[in-house]
Design an enzyme around this catalytic site. Structure first.
Site, PDB file in Angstrom:
ATOM      1  N   GLY A  11       2.742  11.056   0.196  1.00  0.00           N
ATOM      2  CA  GLY A  11       2.233  12.091   1.085  1.00  0.00           C
ATOM      3  C   GLY A  11       1.300  13.102   0.463  1.00  0.00           C
ATOM      4  O   GLY A  11       1.115  14.188   1.004  1.00  0.00           O
ATOM      5  N   SER A  12       0.659  12.742  -0.676  1.00  0.00           N
ATOM      6  CA  SER A  12      -0.269  13.728  -1.270  1.00  0.00           C
ATOM      7  C   SER A  12      -1.465  13.962  -0.343  1.00  0.00           C
ATOM      8  O   SER A  12      -1.963  15.081  -0.241  1.00  0.00           O
ATOM      9  CB  SER A  12      -0.723  13.281  -2.661  1.00  0.00           C
ATOM     10  OG  SER A  12      -1.623  12.208  -2.595  1.00  0.00           O
ATOM     11  N   LYS A  64       7.208  -5.039  17.567  1.00  0.00           N
ATOM     12  CA  LYS A  64       6.231  -4.023  17.142  1.00  0.00           C
ATOM     13  C   LYS A  64       5.841  -3.146  18.335  1.00  0.00           C
ATOM     14  O   LYS A  64       5.712  -1.938  18.220  1.00  0.00           O
ATOM     15  CB  LYS A  64       4.996  -4.742  16.599  1.00  0.00           C
ATOM     16  CG  LYS A  64       3.993  -3.825  15.982  1.00  0.00           C
ATOM     17  CD  LYS A  64       2.829  -4.625  15.427  1.00  0.00           C
ATOM     18  CE  LYS A  64       2.022  -3.797  14.501  1.00  0.00           C
ATOM     19  NZ  LYS A  64       2.263  -4.025  13.103  1.00  0.00           N
ATOM     20  N   ASN A 106      -8.376   5.852   9.133  1.00  0.00           N
ATOM     21  CA  ASN A 106      -7.593   5.459   7.959  1.00  0.00           C
ATOM     22  C   ASN A 106      -8.342   5.798   6.672  1.00  0.00           C
ATOM     23  O   ASN A 106      -9.570   5.808   6.649  1.00  0.00           O
ATOM     24  CB  ASN A 106      -7.340   3.946   7.997  1.00  0.00           C
ATOM     25  CG  ASN A 106      -6.487   3.454   6.843  1.00  0.00           C
ATOM     26  OD1 ASN A 106      -5.494   4.092   6.479  1.00  0.00           O
ATOM     27  ND2 ASN A 106      -6.853   2.330   6.250  1.00  0.00           N
ATOM     28  N   HIS A 108      -8.605   4.490   2.625  1.00  0.00           N
ATOM     29  CA  HIS A 108      -8.223   3.379   1.753  1.00  0.00           C
ATOM     30  C   HIS A 108      -8.832   3.593   0.364  1.00  0.00           C
ATOM     31  O   HIS A 108      -9.995   3.971   0.240  1.00  0.00           O
ATOM     32  CB  HIS A 108      -8.701   2.048   2.346  1.00  0.00           C
ATOM     33  CG  HIS A 108      -8.242   0.891   1.515  1.00  0.00           C
ATOM     34  ND1 HIS A 108      -6.940   0.436   1.549  1.00  0.00           N
ATOM     35  CD2 HIS A 108      -8.892   0.144   0.592  1.00  0.00           C
ATOM     36  CE1 HIS A 108      -6.818  -0.565   0.686  1.00  0.00           C
ATOM     37  NE2 HIS A 108      -7.989  -0.757   0.092  1.00  0.00           N
TER      38      HIS A 108
HETATM   39  C1  GAR Z   1      -3.620   6.542  -0.742  1.00  0.00           C
HETATM   40  O1  GAR Z   1      -4.259   6.204  -1.943  1.00  0.00           O
HETATM   41  C2  GAR Z   1      -4.238   5.796   0.420  1.00  0.00           C
HETATM   42  O2  GAR Z   1      -5.622   5.612   0.278  1.00  0.00           O
HETATM   43  C3  GAR Z   1      -3.492   4.488   0.351  1.00  0.00           C
HETATM   44  O3  GAR Z   1      -2.169   4.876   0.109  1.00  0.00           O
HETATM   45  C4  GAR Z   1      -2.181   6.026  -0.744  1.00  0.00           C
HETATM   46  C5  GAR Z   1      -1.195   7.034  -0.221  1.00  0.00           C
HETATM   47  O4  GAR Z   1      -1.036   8.087  -1.125  1.00  0.00           O
HETATM   48  N1  GAR Z   1      -3.650   3.720   1.561  1.00  0.00           N
HETATM   49  C6  GAR Z   1      -3.748   2.389   1.572  1.00  0.00           C
HETATM   50  O5  GAR Z   1      -3.655   1.698   0.574  1.00  0.00           O
HETATM   51  C7  GAR Z   1      -3.975   1.762   2.941  1.00  0.00           C
HETATM   52  N2  GAR Z   1      -4.177   0.385   2.829  1.00  0.00           N
HETATM   53  P1  GAR Z   1      -0.302   9.429  -0.673  1.00  0.00           P
HETATM   54  O6  GAR Z   1       1.018   8.996  -0.033  1.00  0.00           O
HETATM   55  O7  GAR Z   1      -0.066  10.186  -1.936  1.00  0.00           O
HETATM   56  O8  GAR Z   1      -1.186  10.141   0.285  1.00  0.00           O
END
Ligand code: GAR
Length: 194
Positions: A11-12, A64, A106, A108
């Site tokens: 969740g950063s 789903k 989103n 990524h």
């Molecule tokens: C982030 O790096 C985001 O880009 C990635 O998950 C991480 C979550 O970090 N998302 C994906 O890989 C989507 N396919 P966080 O929980 O610290 O925000």
């Protein structure tokens, strides 16, 4: 503009978005945090930051569609206008896509279409790519596909380790994501005035 953030883990990015709202970078309110992982640390962050949250166990639903219908009920109750996926490790289904057409964004951690999936940072690193980056895009029914809204590059330098690369990517995410979301909000506000 009322936002729901969906997250599955740390969740950063969620926290960075909450700060961006406080700092006025995002002209909106984070009305709800939705998690598909009841033990995720992002729920602790939401509590600390006073953001209402709801957590689900998707496996407990018969399909789903049934899971997403339940999520949708919460989104309606919170009067959500826009969904933001911040580390939501699940493919969005028809129920949510149809309810929020072109209103699901989103982030990524790679230069899409390169290295989609769950471990975009590691995949680029293991591949010895010279560069990788961060992409913000509109969500469609694919895995990390959909029209790109913003994209920035990060060099993978010789001295980089997976940890140092992760730190660089996350720092960029926390900066790029709020700005990209704010651009979408501005567009939606313009449409609303028309
Ligand atoms: C982030 O790096 C985001 O880009 C990635 O998950 C991480 C979550 O970090 N998302 C994906 O890989 C989507 N396919 P966080 O929980 O610290 O925000």
């Amino acid at each position: 503009m009322r936002l729901a953030v969906f997250a599955s883990g740390n969740g950063s990015n969620f926290e960075a978005l909450v700060h961006s709202v406080h700092e006025g970078v995002i002209d909106g309110k984070i009305a709800l945090l939705v998690s598909d992982q009841p033990d995720a640390y992002v729920l602790t962050r939401a509590k600390k930051l006073n953001v209402p949250s709801v957590a689900f166990t998707p496996k407990a639903f018969e399909s789903k569609a049934a899971y997403e219908k339940e999520v949708l009920d919460h989104l309606k109750e919170a009067k959500v206008d826009l969904i933001v996926l911040a580390g939501y490790m699940r493919i969005v289904g028809k129920t949510l896509l149809q309810a929020f057409p072109e209103r699901i964004i989103n982030i990524h951690p790679s230069l899409l279409p390169n290295y989609p999936g769950r471990q975009g940072i590691l995949d680029a690193f293991m591949d010895k790519a010279e560069q990788t980056g961060v992409t913000v895009h509109l969500v469609d029914e694919g895995v990390d596909t959909g029209p790109i809204l913003a994209q920035e590059t990060v060099a993978i330098e010789e001295h980089d380790t997976i940890d140092s690369l992760e730190r660089k990517i996350h720092a960029l995410e926390h900066e790029l994501f709020p700005k990209a979301i704010q651009k979408v909000i501005k567009e939606l506000q313009k449409e609303h005035v028309k």
